[in-house]
Design a protein around this motif. Structure first.
Motif, PDB file in Angstrom:
ATOM      1  N   SER A 110      18.841 -18.607  -4.235  1.00  0.00           N
ATOM      2  CA  SER A 110      19.897 -17.627  -4.554  1.00  0.00           C
ATOM      3  C   SER A 110      19.392 -16.194  -4.414  1.00  0.00           C
ATOM      4  N   PHE A 111      18.097 -16.013  -4.549  1.00  0.00           N
ATOM      5  CA  PHE A 111      17.547 -14.664  -4.379  1.00  0.00           C
ATOM      6  C   PHE A 111      17.721 -14.217  -2.927  1.00  0.00           C
ATOM      7  N   CYS A 112      17.465 -15.151  -2.037  1.00  0.00           N
ATOM      8  CA  CYS A 112      17.497 -14.793  -0.610  1.00  0.00           C
ATOM      9  C   CYS A 112      18.924 -14.497  -0.135  1.00  0.00           C
ATOM     10  N   THR A 113      19.900 -15.166  -0.736  1.00  0.00           N
ATOM     11  CA  THR A 113      21.277 -14.950  -0.289  1.00  0.00           C
ATOM     12  C   THR A 113      21.963 -13.810  -1.061  1.00  0.00           C
ATOM     13  N   SER A 114      21.362 -13.376  -2.166  1.00  0.00           N
ATOM     14  CA  SER A 114      21.982 -12.288  -2.942  1.00  0.00           C
ATOM     15  C   SER A 114      21.600 -10.934  -2.337  1.00  0.00           C
ATOM     16  N   LYS A 115      22.141  -9.881  -2.950  1.00  0.00           N
ATOM     17  CA  LYS A 115      21.764  -8.524  -2.524  1.00  0.00           C
ATOM     18  C   LYS A 115      20.860  -7.872  -3.572  1.00  0.00           C
ATOM     19  N   ALA A 116      20.315  -8.691  -4.477  1.00  0.00           N
ATOM     20  CA  ALA A 116      19.449  -8.152  -5.536  1.00  0.00           C
ATOM     21  C   ALA A 116      18.333  -7.303  -4.926  1.00  0.00           C
ATOM     22  N   LYS A 117      18.031  -6.188  -5.586  1.00  0.00           N
ATOM     23  CA  LYS A 117      16.984  -5.302  -5.056  1.00  0.00           C
ATOM     24  C   LYS A 117      15.624  -5.608  -5.687  1.00  0.00           C
ATOM     25  N   VAL A 118      14.589  -5.323  -4.930  1.00  0.00           N
ATOM     26  CA  VAL A 118      13.225  -5.627  -5.376  1.00  0.00           C
ATOM     27  C   VAL A 118      12.341  -4.398  -5.281  1.00  0.00           C
ATOM     28  N   ILE A 119      11.569  -4.191  -6.321  1.00  0.00           N
ATOM     29  CA  ILE A 119      10.541  -3.145  -6.261  1.00  0.00           C
ATOM     30  C   ILE A 119       9.196  -3.860  -6.326  1.00  0.00           C
ATOM     31  N   TYR A 120       8.435  -3.742  -5.258  1.00  0.00           N
ATOM     32  CA  TYR A 120       7.132  -4.407  -5.219  1.00  0.00           C
ATOM     33  C   TYR A 120       6.065  -3.363  -5.567  1.00  0.00           C
ATOM     34  N   VAL A 121       5.359  -3.602  -6.667  1.00  0.00           N
ATOM     35  CA  VAL A 121       4.336  -2.649  -7.109  1.00  0.00           C
ATOM     36  C   VAL A 121       2.957  -3.162  -6.693  1.00  0.00           C
ATOM     37  N   MET A 122       2.271  -2.359  -5.912  1.00  0.00           N
ATOM     38  CA  MET A 122       0.923  -2.730  -5.464  1.00  0.00           C
ATOM     39  C   MET A 122      -0.114  -1.898  -6.216  1.00  0.00           C
ATOM     40  N   ARG A 123      -1.302  -2.476  -6.353  1.00  0.00           N
ATOM     41  CA  ARG A 123      -2.396  -1.718  -6.981  1.00  0.00           C
ATOM     42  C   ARG A 123      -3.685  -2.029  -6.242  1.00  0.00           C
ATOM     43  N   ASN A 124      -4.592  -1.088  -6.259  1.00  0.00           N
ATOM     44  CA  ASN A 124      -5.910  -1.312  -5.664  1.00  0.00           C
ATOM     45  C   ASN A 124      -6.493  -2.622  -6.233  1.00  0.00           C
ATOM     46  N   PRO A 125      -6.811  -3.588  -5.379  1.00  0.00           N
ATOM     47  CA  PRO A 125      -7.278  -4.889  -5.905  1.00  0.00           C
ATOM     48  C   PRO A 125      -8.574  -4.796  -6.703  1.00  0.00           C
ATOM     49  N   LYS A 126      -9.371  -3.789  -6.448  1.00  0.00           N
ATOM     50  CA  LYS A 126     -10.619  -3.656  -7.236  1.00  0.00           C
ATOM     51  C   LYS A 126     -10.266  -3.311  -8.697  1.00  0.00           C
ATOM     52  N   ASP A 127      -9.278  -2.434  -8.867  1.00  0.00           N
ATOM     53  CA  ASP A 127      -8.847  -2.104 -10.234  1.00  0.00           C
ATOM     54  C   ASP A 127      -8.109  -3.282 -10.869  1.00  0.00           C
ATOM     55  N   ILE A 128      -7.374  -4.034 -10.055  1.00  0.00           N
ATOM     56  CA  ILE A 128      -6.709  -5.238 -10.581  1.00  0.00           C
ATOM     57  C   ILE A 128      -7.761  -6.191 -11.124  1.00  0.00           C
ATOM     58  N   MET A 129      -8.830  -6.354 -10.353  1.00  0.00           N
ATOM     59  CA  MET A 129      -9.857  -7.308 -10.773  1.00  0.00           C
ATOM     60  C   MET A 129     -10.516  -6.868 -12.085  1.00  0.00           C
ATOM     61  N   VAL A 130     -10.783  -5.591 -12.196  1.00  0.00           N
ATOM     62  CA  VAL A 130     -11.399  -5.073 -13.431  1.00  0.00           C
ATOM     63  C   VAL A 130     -10.439  -5.280 -14.611  1.00  0.00           C
ATOM     64  N   SER A 131      -9.167  -4.915 -14.406  1.00  0.00           N
ATOM     65  CA  SER A 131      -8.177  -5.060 -15.474  1.00  0.00           C
ATOM     66  C   SER A 131      -8.049  -6.525 -15.875  1.00  0.00           C
TER      67      SER A 131
END
Ligand code: A3P
Length: 288
Positions: A110-131
């Protein structure tokens, strides 16, 4: 290196913590009916998920502080794949805001057929790993991370919840959602939150005044969120999240990896990640 069967569940190859997820909750997500005006923030864990749980209700309702001061973040903007959703879904105000750590290939039909909007938040993977390393120390429902070096091995091999960071980013980068998806980075948000909020507000078609943008920025600052009991996980018993070991809202900065990586670790990490970002998606075998 093997994963704790006791703590994690594998759903079509995707690793998730059992405390917050079940086979039923993942099936519930698969059957979830997206509405056209739903808004979904997608993140790989530790990229700024709870930040979006603060930002989205404020942007969507013109800066009304009631939800962020009265509803815990996990009920206010629930995770699509977690056990909580079935319990709170009927209470969500419209337009609904949700978050998800699911890779794109695990999104429900249903996500693919809807018009729902998406915000994809990216982060530096090195900081992700530390966090994530500190999060694994404080979260009683996750495997002990071991040493930083050992945790780096697990992270690079994708033997952590939601698998490899590179697979996650690539799945959403190749999602072909056109103007339904907006990409933003944690680093941009740290650097200039009001500009990021303007960007998000424009994407969602919310006509916010500069005064409201400034008000939202103030209430979504690291300090404000640290002091908001509805967002800092202080309502969660210590056996699940022990802030004496490490607070959930830990540092809130970009570049903390520089305080943790040796030059050898940096070289190894960079080499693995850059190689994989060019290659095909390797470890997800989702076949629904
Ligand atoms: P650190 O551990 O580096 O401090 P998630 O919500 O995806 O689990 O991500 C958690 C990370 O986002 C933590 O990073 C946390 O401090 C950071 N974060 C949450 N709210 C923030 C805010 N308002 N400003 C900056 N960072 C924030």
């Amino acid at each position: 290196m093997s994963l704790s069967e006791e703590m994690y569940l594998r759903y079509h190859g995707l690793i998730v913590p059992k405390e917050t997820h079940s086979y039923e909750s993942l099936e519930f997500a698969q059957g979830f009916k997206f509405e056209d005006d739903d808004v979904l923030a997608v993140t790989y864990p530790k990229s700024g998920t709870i930040w979006m749980q603060e930002i989205l209700p404020l942007v969507l309702n013109g800066g009304d502080l009631t939800p962020i001061h009265t509803i815990p973040n996990w009920e206010r903007v629930p995770w699509l794949e977690e056990k909580q959703l079935a319990r709170v879904v009927a209470k969500l105000a419209s337009p609904r805001a949700l978050v998800s750590h699911l890779p794109y290939n695990f999104m429900p039909p249903s996500f693919c057929t809807s018009k729902a909007k998406v915000i994809y938040v990216m982060r530096n993977p090195k900081d992700i790993m530390v966090s994530s390393y500190y999060f694994h120390q404080m979260a009683g429902f996750l495997e002990d991370p071991g040493t930083f070096e050992e945790f780096m091995d697990k992270f690079l091999e994708g033997k952590v919840m939601f698998g490899k960071w590179t697979d996650h980013v690539k799945s959403w980068r190749n999602s072909e959602l056109g103007d339904r998806i907006m990409y933003i980075t944690y680093e941009e948000m740290v650097q200039d939150l009001p500009a990021s909020l303007r960007h998000i507000s424009d994407f969602l078609g919310c006509n916010l005044t500069e005064e409201v943008i400034q008000k939202i920025a103030e209430h979504c600052s690291f300090k404000s969120m640290q002091n908001n009991n509805m967002s800092n996980f202080s309502l969660i018993p210590k056996v699940y999240m022990d802030s004496d070991k490490s607070p959930f809202l830990r540092k809130g900065i970009a570049g903390d990896w520089k305080n943790h990586f040796s030059s050898e670790q940096l070289a190894r990490f960079t080499s693995v990640i850059s190689k994989e970002l060019e290659g095909p998606i390797s470890c997800l075998t989702h076949d629904i």
